[in-house]
Design an enzyme around this catalytic site. Structure first.
Site, mmCIF file in Angstrom:
data_model
loop_
_atom_site.group_PDB
_atom_site.id
_atom_site.type_symbol
_atom_site.label_atom_id
_atom_site.label_comp_id
_atom_site.label_asym_id
_atom_site.label_seq_id
_atom_site.Cartn_x
_atom_site.Cartn_y
_atom_site.Cartn_z
ATOM 1 N N ASN A 81 6.783 -5.571 6.336
ATOM 2 C CA ASN A 81 7.537 -6.773 6.715
ATOM 3 C C ASN A 81 7.560 -7.878 5.658
ATOM 4 O O ASN A 81 8.553 -8.588 5.545
ATOM 5 C CB ASN A 81 7.166 -7.330 8.103
ATOM 6 C CG ASN A 81 5.724 -7.114 8.472
ATOM 7 O OD1 ASN A 81 4.885 -6.918 7.599
ATOM 8 N ND2 ASN A 81 5.423 -7.162 9.758
ATOM 9 N N THR A 110 5.300 2.064 5.907
ATOM 10 C CA THR A 110 3.926 1.618 6.168
ATOM 11 C C THR A 110 3.182 2.676 6.958
ATOM 12 O O THR A 110 3.694 3.194 7.943
ATOM 13 C CB THR A 110 3.851 0.272 6.926
ATOM 14 O OG1 THR A 110 2.531 0.116 7.440
ATOM 15 C CG2 THR A 110 4.802 0.207 8.107
ATOM 16 N N MET A 170 -7.716 3.677 8.800
ATOM 17 C CA MET A 170 -7.042 2.417 8.461
ATOM 18 C C MET A 170 -6.365 1.786 9.687
ATOM 19 O O MET A 170 -6.209 2.437 10.719
ATOM 20 C CB MET A 170 -6.020 2.664 7.367
ATOM 21 C CG MET A 170 -6.656 2.895 6.011
ATOM 22 S SD MET A 170 -5.409 3.163 4.730
ATOM 23 C CE MET A 170 -6.390 2.893 3.249
ATOM 24 N N ASP A 226 0.757 1.950 8.655
ATOM 25 C CA ASP A 226 0.281 1.248 9.856
ATOM 26 C C ASP A 226 1.227 1.367 11.047
ATOM 27 O O ASP A 226 0.836 1.073 12.176
ATOM 28 C CB ASP A 226 0.046 -0.230 9.537
ATOM 29 C CG ASP A 226 -1.147 -0.431 8.632
ATOM 30 O OD1 ASP A 226 -2.043 0.432 8.661
ATOM 31 O OD2 ASP A 226 -1.184 -1.423 7.891
ATOM 32 N N GLY A 238 0.833 -1.201 0.000
ATOM 33 C CA GLY A 238 0.000 0.000 0.000
ATOM 34 C C GLY A 238 0.866 1.248 0.000
ATOM 35 O O GLY A 238 1.795 1.346 0.785
ATOM 36 N N GLN A 293 -6.405 9.088 3.239
ATOM 37 C CA GLN A 293 -5.574 9.326 4.422
ATOM 38 C C GLN A 293 -4.111 8.984 4.177
ATOM 39 O O GLN A 293 -3.237 9.581 4.780
ATOM 40 C CB GLN A 293 -6.119 8.574 5.633
ATOM 41 C CG GLN A 293 -6.005 7.083 5.598
ATOM 42 C CD GLN A 293 -6.978 6.387 6.559
ATOM 43 O OE1 GLN A 293 -6.763 6.308 7.741
ATOM 44 N NE2 GLN A 293 -8.077 5.885 6.008
ATOM 45 N N GLU A 339 -10.171 0.318 11.480
ATOM 46 C CA GLU A 339 -10.995 -0.600 10.680
ATOM 47 C C GLU A 339 -10.969 -2.042 11.177
ATOM 48 O O GLU A 339 -11.885 -2.804 10.922
ATOM 49 C CB GLU A 339 -10.577 -0.556 9.207
ATOM 50 C CG GLU A 339 -9.137 -0.975 8.998
ATOM 51 C CD GLU A 339 -8.674 -0.888 7.541
ATOM 52 O OE1 GLU A 339 -9.497 -0.743 6.644
ATOM 53 O OE2 GLU A 339 -7.438 -0.967 7.341
#
Lengths: 431, 431
Positions: free
Chosen positions: A114, A142, A189, A144, A14, A301, A246
């Site tokens: 990863n 990332t 996310m 995240d 992503g 985002q 999410e």
């Protein structure tokens, strides 16, 4: 080697707001090093390597390469193609090496999460076994923020700054119109880690400020507690602004969207479809009997360069630079990490009397591949519905500054695109 | 009148990024006029008037009032309470007048859409019949841009700049990851008019650029044509970025979400719930067989002060100022309008060799109340799936410049809040 070795850059998974900033750091550093021949780019990540779908990024205009630093998403193209174990994906791994050999590629710079570090590590091992000189370096990427061994991941600070600002702004909207639109749910996310949801908590500077409730996958979600939380805020403020990651999970670790039970059934008994916010909206409308709205920023985002963190852009660029610098020193099989308050001061900022220092370190690719960093317990409040001061202290330095973008006569940002003139293929077709 | 007459300001309906900028213009102009006593604000629009829930906004700190110009949403509070005809809502209208009388209010500044202009017009008539000296002025406000008699509405340029930028940015994300995430649908506001969806079309500067398809309620929507459009773009680019206005209608004028027919049924035969984008996603996944993602900006699009149009902020402020200036000249029963290239040059900008001049005019409240401005045919392409050059020329000047906001030590914007010290009530409770 008769001619200078070439390098290849690839982007994976992503996209983020600043993965191109890292690529810019890699390309500019490699080009000025004098030790690398051409810098190639793989079109669509590892897919481009497998398909021998490459272009000479060092042949692009310098202005295009420079503009890469302030262009969101992955300008070379990315993909979600996953290589498995060396045994299961043997043909793929061999092909990667064949393509590298065919184009005299001895440096592999791979920006990703990863899974990508795992791929880079395996390519590296295969090359060593085959006696092919190859240096593989990973660049963290990332939104995240779930990579281990690094203080934070490039990409996260920008999404954090943006979603926190979105919570502030939409929070003011709910505050203005609470007599009818009493509840707003902002879905962000983070399927496994709640870092993005957690970031919005920084916007909550006083009781009035949104978000009033923040739910992260790390805190087990309960519908009963949720309804109580909502009612408690409503009683106090007459409105409620909720942020939901999410990937919320129940006490058994299952996604709450998968089994919302009686709570999320509509008046016909159908389970509501859609994301977690749509489900929470259904629960609120049924159990609390107030109107709820859903804002779902989606890919916006992770691509909001118009309000990116300047710290993030600079650190992402630095990660790219340091990957090249380390590679040229002979470092191999490592991912560049971001280290807070250690080593020489490469970035320094003063704010609120505090000082933030960030430099880079190195971690083994295989360690990063096997690690995962969730939001720690001490960053989440006891009730599991908001963040703590420790989380705010962690985040604050990362979102300092706003990246400047170029605006054209249309009043809109200007982003670059590569020409991507295809490199002549030397191998038979593969896939 | 023994003492100077007081004024009241109220904000109505869905907030915008710049409705506070207009309020700032009203308050600052009224306070420096020397002809107005106190400037009161109604808490939550007309609801605050009815409940006599007022505060003295001229008693707030000057810095708070100044910061209003760069704070999104409605700082005084808004509402969706609708007054009907003078007969049906007789008690409400009389109450409004009673509250005005009790607080010596002789100027009523009302920022809102056509329902608000209708209310202001009726209050005005009632006052005239009762022989109560009252000047009612409307200030245009709507992100939907659907008010007649004005070139455009304050609030629209900012949402337009923001959604066009979001389409650019998320478009780059889709472009990077098209091998798996092939389609993105951005849902934007606009239940009856497609102005917001149309604005994103400006981001499409070349074939590659998102959005590739733009659907507006003004162009009758057909599922068959939609699937063909998507397939055509896919064939050409390998990906597709779609913008959909939330209020798409079929050829009979019904909302497509209400009767999606066989197209939007899931594998269980259930009609998909949620907004128009969720429905289009279901259609694409079923008929085109590619993965589609949904971004739904929701209230974030109408509150994005972090990337507001400077032109919009300035024009919104000017509308507020001009409402007061006109009122003090004795103008009554009018809404301030924005006029392009007529009258004295109050705002002037050069861009791309063109010049944009915007000044203000006046329209009858009752005319605005009964009017509606949709996206004209010549702004929509023949296939009904994108905009024309005429639309781009209309929009471009409106989104010039970025409003500056204050960022604090957290790296986040700073917005103001009023103290809202309640004005002492003089009348019996009403509701």
């Amino acid at each position: 080697m008769t001619s200078k070795p070439n390098a290849i850059v690839a982007q994976s998974g992503g996209p983020t707001t600043v993965i191109n900033s890292s690529a810019c750091g890699i390309i500019q550093q490699a080009m000025k090093s004098g030790k690398i021949g051409r810098v190639f780019a793989a079109v669509n990540g590892i897919l481009g390597v497998l398909k021998e779908d490459l272009f000479d990024v060092s042949a692009e205009k310098p202005a295009t390469i420079a503009a890469l630093k302030r262009t969101p998403a992955a300008a070379m193209g990315s993909c979600r193609y996953k290589l498995k174990s060396l045994e299961q994906s043997k043909a793929d791994f061999n092909r990667v090496l064949d393509v590298f050999k065919a184009h005299n590629i001895h440096y592999f710079f791979y920006a990703g999460g990863n899974d990508s570090m795992d791929t880079a590590d395996k390519v590296n091992k295969l090359a060593a076994d085959a006696g092919y000189e190859l240096i593989c370096m990973g660049i963290p990427k990332t939104v995240d923020n779930d990579l281990a061994y690094t203080d934070h991941c490039p990409g996260y600070p920008s999404v954090a700054k943006y979603v926190a600002t979105c919570a502030m702004e939409a929070g003011r909207d709910t505050e203005a119109l609470y007599t009818t639109d009493t509840c707003t749910i902002l879905e962000v996310m983070g399927r496994n880690a709640g870092w993005i949801a957690a970031a919005t908590g920084l916007a909550h500077r006083c009781e009035e400020d949104a978000p009033h409730l923040v739910y992260m996958p790390e805190a087990a979600f309960s519908f009963e507690k949720f309804v109580n939380d909502v009612n408690e805020v409503l009683k106090r403020l007459g409105r409620v602004f909720i942020v939901a990651g999410e990937g919320l999970k129940d006490e058994k670790g299952g996604y709450v969207t998968a089994d919302a039970g009686a709570f999320a059934k509509d008046s016909f008994g159908h389970v509501q479809l859609g994301g977690v916010a749509d489900m929470l909206k259904a629960v609120i409308e049924k159990e609390v009997k107030i109107k709820a709205r859903v804002n779902k920023l989606g890919t916006n985002q992770r691509s909001a360069m118009h309000f990116a963190s300047l710290t993030d852009v600079n650190e992402a660029y630095m990660c790219g630079q340091m990957a090249v610098k380390n590679a040229l020193k002979g470092v191999n099989g490592k991912m560049v990490t971001l280290v807070r308050e250690k080593g020489p001061i490469l970035l320094r900022q003063g704010f609120g009397g505090q000082e933030y220092k960030c430099t880079t370190g190195l971690a083994e690719l295989r360690d990063v591949a096997n690690g995962e960093k969730k939001v720690p317990k001490e960053y989440i409040n006891d009730r599991g519905n908001h963040i703590t001061k420790a989380m705010k202290d962690y985040l604050r330095p990362l979102i300092q500054g706003e990246a400047r973008i170029t605006i054209d006569k249309d009043g809109l940002p200007v982003f670059m695109r590569f020409r991507k003139k295809p490199l002549k293929k030397k191998l038979p077709e593969y896939m």
